[in-house]
Design a protein around this motif. Sequence first.
Motif, mmCIF file in Angstrom:
data_model
loop_
_atom_site.group_PDB
_atom_site.id
_atom_site.type_symbol
_atom_site.label_atom_id
_atom_site.label_comp_id
_atom_site.label_asym_id
_atom_site.label_seq_id
_atom_site.Cartn_x
_atom_site.Cartn_y
_atom_site.Cartn_z
ATOM 1 N N LYS A 177 -3.593 9.535 -5.378
ATOM 2 C CA LYS A 177 -3.209 8.129 -5.510
ATOM 3 C C LYS A 177 -1.792 7.990 -6.045
ATOM 4 C CE LYS A 177 -5.133 5.532 -8.730
ATOM 5 N NZ LYS A 177 -6.116 4.675 -9.441
ATOM 6 N N PHE A 178 -1.434 8.851 -6.991
ATOM 7 C CA PHE A 178 -0.091 8.815 -7.569
ATOM 8 C C PHE A 178 0.973 9.060 -6.496
ATOM 9 C CE2 PHE A 178 3.567 10.989 -9.467
ATOM 10 C CZ PHE A 178 3.916 10.109 -10.477
ATOM 11 N N TYR A 179 0.745 10.082 -5.652
ATOM 12 C CA TYR A 179 1.752 10.421 -4.646
ATOM 13 C C TYR A 179 1.735 9.470 -3.457
ATOM 14 C CZ TYR A 179 2.962 14.496 -7.336
ATOM 15 O OH TYR A 179 3.399 15.321 -8.352
ATOM 16 N N ILE A 180 0.576 8.891 -3.149
ATOM 17 C CA ILE A 180 0.542 7.850 -2.119
ATOM 18 C C ILE A 180 1.354 6.650 -2.590
ATOM 19 C CG2 ILE A 180 -0.914 6.189 -0.904
ATOM 20 C CD1 ILE A 180 -3.131 8.312 -0.906
ATOM 21 N N ALA A 181 1.209 6.301 -3.874
ATOM 22 C CA ALA A 181 1.957 5.171 -4.432
ATOM 23 C C ALA A 181 3.460 5.429 -4.373
ATOM 24 C CB ALA A 181 1.503 4.907 -5.866
ATOM 25 N N HIS A 311 -5.169 -3.734 12.806
ATOM 26 C CA HIS A 311 -5.910 -3.963 11.574
ATOM 27 C C HIS A 311 -5.440 -3.068 10.434
ATOM 28 C CE1 HIS A 311 -8.661 -4.959 14.989
ATOM 29 N NE2 HIS A 311 -8.795 -6.070 14.283
ATOM 30 N N GLN A 312 -4.377 -2.350 10.656
ATOM 31 C CA GLN A 312 -3.932 -1.347 9.690
ATOM 32 C C GLN A 312 -3.278 -1.981 8.459
ATOM 33 O OE1 GLN A 312 -0.700 1.495 10.778
ATOM 34 N NE2 GLN A 312 -2.317 3.042 10.621
ATOM 35 N N LEU A 313 -3.674 -1.511 7.307
ATOM 36 C CA LEU A 313 -3.094 -1.984 6.064
ATOM 37 C C LEU A 313 -1.626 -1.578 5.999
ATOM 38 C CD1 LEU A 313 -4.099 -3.371 3.387
ATOM 39 C CD2 LEU A 313 -4.213 -1.079 2.410
ATOM 40 N N GLY A 314 -0.759 -2.539 5.680
ATOM 41 C CA GLY A 314 0.661 -2.242 5.571
ATOM 42 C C GLY A 314 1.493 -2.758 6.718
ATOM 43 N N ILE A 321 -0.334 -2.952 0.842
ATOM 44 C CA ILE A 321 -0.894 -1.716 0.297
ATOM 45 C C ILE A 321 -0.938 -1.777 -1.222
ATOM 46 C CG2 ILE A 321 -0.618 0.791 0.165
ATOM 47 C CD1 ILE A 321 0.797 0.702 2.847
ATOM 48 N N LYS A 322 0.135 -2.286 -1.819
ATOM 49 C CA LYS A 322 0.184 -2.383 -3.279
ATOM 50 C C LYS A 322 -0.940 -3.238 -3.843
ATOM 51 C CE LYS A 322 5.225 -1.900 -3.773
ATOM 52 N NZ LYS A 322 6.461 -2.588 -4.225
#
Length: 376
Positions: A177-181, A311-314, A321-322
């Motif tokens: 999650k950290f690196y995705i962020a 339908h993709q997030l982002g 996403i945030k």
Amino acid sequence: MGSTLTMEKAKAAKKLIENHYRAQMKNIQERKERRWLLEKQLASSDVPEEERMSLIKDLEQKETEFMRLKRNRMCVNDFELPSLGDELMVQLCREKKSGNIYAMKKLKKSEMLSKGQAEHVRAERNLVAEVDSHCIVKLYYSFQDAEHLYLIMEYLSGGDMMTLLMREDILTEKVAKFYIAQSVLAVESIHKHNYIHRDIKPDNLLLDKSGHMKLSDFGLCKPLDCATLSTINENESMDDSSRDSMDIDATLPDAGNGHSWRSAREQLQHWQRNRRSLIVHWRHYLKFPEDAKLTFEAKDLICKLLCDVDHQLGTGGAEQIKAHASFKDVEWDKLYEMEAAYKPQVNGELDTQNFMKFDEANNATPSRSGSRPSRM
């Protein structure tokens, strides 16, 4: 005879002066056009006035710094290079004057022209020069000689995300999650400057010595204005090389778990061979084993990233996403100030152990001893 020689010298001097001022006028005109384009883009956006002035001021500072660097004529002789041969495109170097360590990217002009890559290289240089972000690998100098173009980049000794994935096999949900962020912030930072990366993958996500991630390798990046960004050709928008979507196949629960690899090379080849299949055929391959112990939010995030583009997030921007529940506890403005989720082992400023080593037998070894970097 003497008169003819004098005339030729005067003619050459005149030509030199004319070329110099022609180049100066071109630089001034291009600088005006860049400012005009930025002001036009800001005028058609919802950016607050204070932020608009800050962005314009930031551009002016970059233009001034760029002109200063152009006056400071550098060449490859200003750097000490290890004797690693000419086969490496990126290698460590030390600036003789300051003693600072950098990564030198060396591009052969003839190959760039024959492969039609000149525009890509220009876009790469412009992007890293324009985007002042702690999420992006920094460009310090660029210069050329008769055969090569050189980009002197920030050296990140923590390695790349692919090597980390191969060493750890599976990251914990917290680390992932950290690196995705941080990836979201990196992609967002170049989109704000109207560029798309088009080559987002673990190999191009680099870690500094403290474990913070930065985006690198802008060789396929493309500058776009606001209008073009929303009207990309449908075929291009669905192409792997054109979309800024994350290659997350290496982190999926069944993308390598349970296999006994004979070598790191075999593991890498397996991931590369199956990457296309795992992203494209996600309906078949995406499974969540019970022992994975992923939270509902993490599963929901993965499903909303691995879905049809409509339908993709982002697709509506980074804020989508945030705002996802998986990131409810993330302090986005402090991500690069806090301690990183993973701390790489780095032994000195010249350490390259966190980059994949390829020996002459064509075997890859993510070793823990000092090794020659194949990519940075």
